[in-house]
Design a protein around this motif. Structure first.
Motif, short mmCIF file in Angstrom:
data_model
loop_
_atom_site.label_atom_id
_atom_site.label_comp_id
_atom_site.label_asym_id
_atom_site.label_seq_id
_atom_site.Cartn_x
_atom_site.Cartn_y
_atom_site.Cartn_z
N TRP A 64 0.80 -1.22 0.00
CA TRP A 64 0.00 0.00 0.00
C TRP A 64 0.84 1.27 0.00
N ARG A 65 2.00 1.25 0.61
CA ARG A 65 2.84 2.45 0.63
C ARG A 65 3.26 2.85 -0.79
N SER A 66 3.52 1.87 -1.64
CA SER A 66 3.92 2.19 -3.02
C SER A 66 2.75 2.20 -3.98
N THR A 67 1.62 1.63 -3.59
CA THR A 67 0.44 1.54 -4.46
C THR A 67 -0.42 2.78 -4.39
N LEU A 68 -0.64 3.30 -3.21
CA LEU A 68 -1.55 4.43 -3.02
C LEU A 68 -0.82 5.76 -3.15
N PRO A 69 -1.36 6.68 -3.95
CA PRO A 69 -0.70 7.98 -4.10
C PRO A 69 -0.71 8.76 -2.78
N TRP A 70 0.39 9.39 -2.49
CA TRP A 70 0.55 10.23 -1.31
C TRP A 70 0.37 9.47 0.00
N SER A 71 0.61 8.18 0.01
CA SER A 71 0.39 7.38 1.22
C SER A 71 1.24 7.86 2.39
N GLN A 72 2.49 8.15 2.15
CA GLN A 72 3.37 8.62 3.25
C GLN A 72 2.91 9.97 3.78
N PHE A 73 2.42 10.82 2.90
CA PHE A 73 1.94 12.13 3.32
C PHE A 73 0.63 12.00 4.10
N CYS A 74 -0.30 11.23 3.58
CA CYS A 74 -1.63 11.13 4.20
C CYS A 74 -1.63 10.27 5.47
N HIS A 75 -0.69 9.33 5.53
CA HIS A 75 -0.56 8.46 6.71
C HIS A 75 0.92 8.31 7.06
N PRO A 76 1.51 9.32 7.71
CA PRO A 76 2.92 9.19 8.10
C PRO A 76 3.18 7.94 8.94
N THR A 77 2.20 7.56 9.74
CA THR A 77 2.22 6.29 10.46
C THR A 77 0.95 5.55 10.07
N ALA A 78 0.95 4.25 10.20
CA ALA A 78 -0.09 3.43 9.60
C ALA A 78 -1.28 3.08 10.50
N GLU A 79 -1.22 3.39 11.78
CA GLU A 79 -2.22 2.85 12.70
C GLU A 79 -3.66 3.28 12.43
N HIS A 80 -3.87 4.37 11.72
CA HIS A 80 -5.24 4.81 11.45
C HIS A 80 -5.78 4.27 10.13
N LEU A 81 -4.96 3.56 9.38
CA LEU A 81 -5.40 2.92 8.14
C LEU A 81 -5.48 1.40 8.30
N MET A 82 -4.67 0.85 9.18
CA MET A 82 -4.61 -0.61 9.35
C MET A 82 -5.96 -1.25 9.71
N PRO A 83 -6.82 -0.59 10.49
CA PRO A 83 -8.10 -1.23 10.79
C PRO A 83 -8.90 -1.58 9.53
N LEU A 84 -8.81 -0.76 8.49
CA LEU A 84 -9.49 -1.06 7.25
C LEU A 84 -8.94 -2.36 6.65
N PHE A 85 -7.64 -2.52 6.67
CA PHE A 85 -7.04 -3.72 6.11
C PHE A 85 -7.35 -4.95 6.95
N VAL A 86 -7.48 -4.78 8.26
CA VAL A 86 -7.86 -5.89 9.13
C VAL A 86 -9.27 -6.37 8.77
N VAL A 87 -10.19 -5.42 8.58
CA VAL A 87 -11.55 -5.79 8.20
C VAL A 87 -11.55 -6.49 6.85
N LEU A 88 -10.74 -6.01 5.91
CA LEU A 88 -10.63 -6.69 4.62
C LEU A 88 -10.16 -8.13 4.80
N GLY A 89 -9.28 -8.35 5.77
CA GLY A 89 -8.79 -9.70 6.03
C GLY A 89 -9.87 -10.68 6.45
N THR A 90 -11.02 -10.18 6.86
CA THR A 90 -12.10 -11.07 7.25
C THR A 90 -12.85 -11.63 6.04
#
Length: 125
Positions: A64-90
Motif C-alpha cells: 500500500w505504501r507504493s500503491t496508493l498515491p501520497w500514502s506517506q503524506f496522508c498516513h505518516p504512520t499506519a495505525e489509522h489505516l490498518m483497521p481497514l485492512f484488518v476488516v478486509l482480512g475477514t
C-alpha cells in the motif's frame, strides 16, 4: 479472521482516511490546496484498491505504501489505516465468492470533508 466472520462475529475496524495532523493543522510547509489535492488523490486511490478483485487487492494492500498515491503524506504512520485492512482480512481469500465481490456489492463509501480535507469511511455489510 475470516473464520470469525463466518461464525457471525461482528468485526469493527475504526480508522481514518487521512491522518497527517501536521498538514491538517497547517504545518509542514504545504499549502491548504495542496493538502486537499493529495488527500483526494489518496482517497480515490484507496477506493480503487477496495474495488479490485481479491487477488489484486491483496497484492495492493501488501504494497500500500507504493500503491496508493501520497500514502506517506496522508498516513505518516499506519495505525489509522490498518483497521481497514484488518476488516478486509475477514473476507479476502475465504473462497466464498463474497471475497471477490465484497467491495462492489457490500461496500458503502461515506465521503466527507473534515475541516476542508476530503476523507472517507467504509462500511462492509
Amino acid at each position: 479472521l475470516a473464520p470469525l466472520r463466518n461464525d457471525g462475529v461482528l468485526i469493527i475496524g475504526s480508522g481514518l482516511g487521512f491522518h497527517n495532523l501536521g498538514a491538517f493543522f497547517g504545518g509542514g510547509g504545504v499549502s491548504a490546496e495542496e493538502v486537499k489535492k493529495r488527500a483526494q488523490e489518496f482517497d480515490d486511490g484507496l477506493e480503487i484498491l477496495l474495488r479490485e478483485t481479491s487477488e489484486k487487492k491483496t497484492s495492493m494492500v501488501e504494497k500500500w505504501r507504493s500503491t496508493l498515491p501520497w500514502s506517506q503524506f496522508c498516513h505518516p504512520t499506519a495505525e489509522h489505516l490498518m483497521p481497514l485492512f484488518v476488516v478486509l482480512g475477514t473476507v479476502l481469500g475465504t473462497g466464498s465468492g463474497y471475497d471477490t465481490e465484497v467491495c462492489l456489492e457490500y461496500m458503502e463509501r461515506i465521503s466527507f470533508d473534515m475541516m476542508g480535507i476530503p476523507t472517507s469511511h467504509y462500511i462492509f455489510d
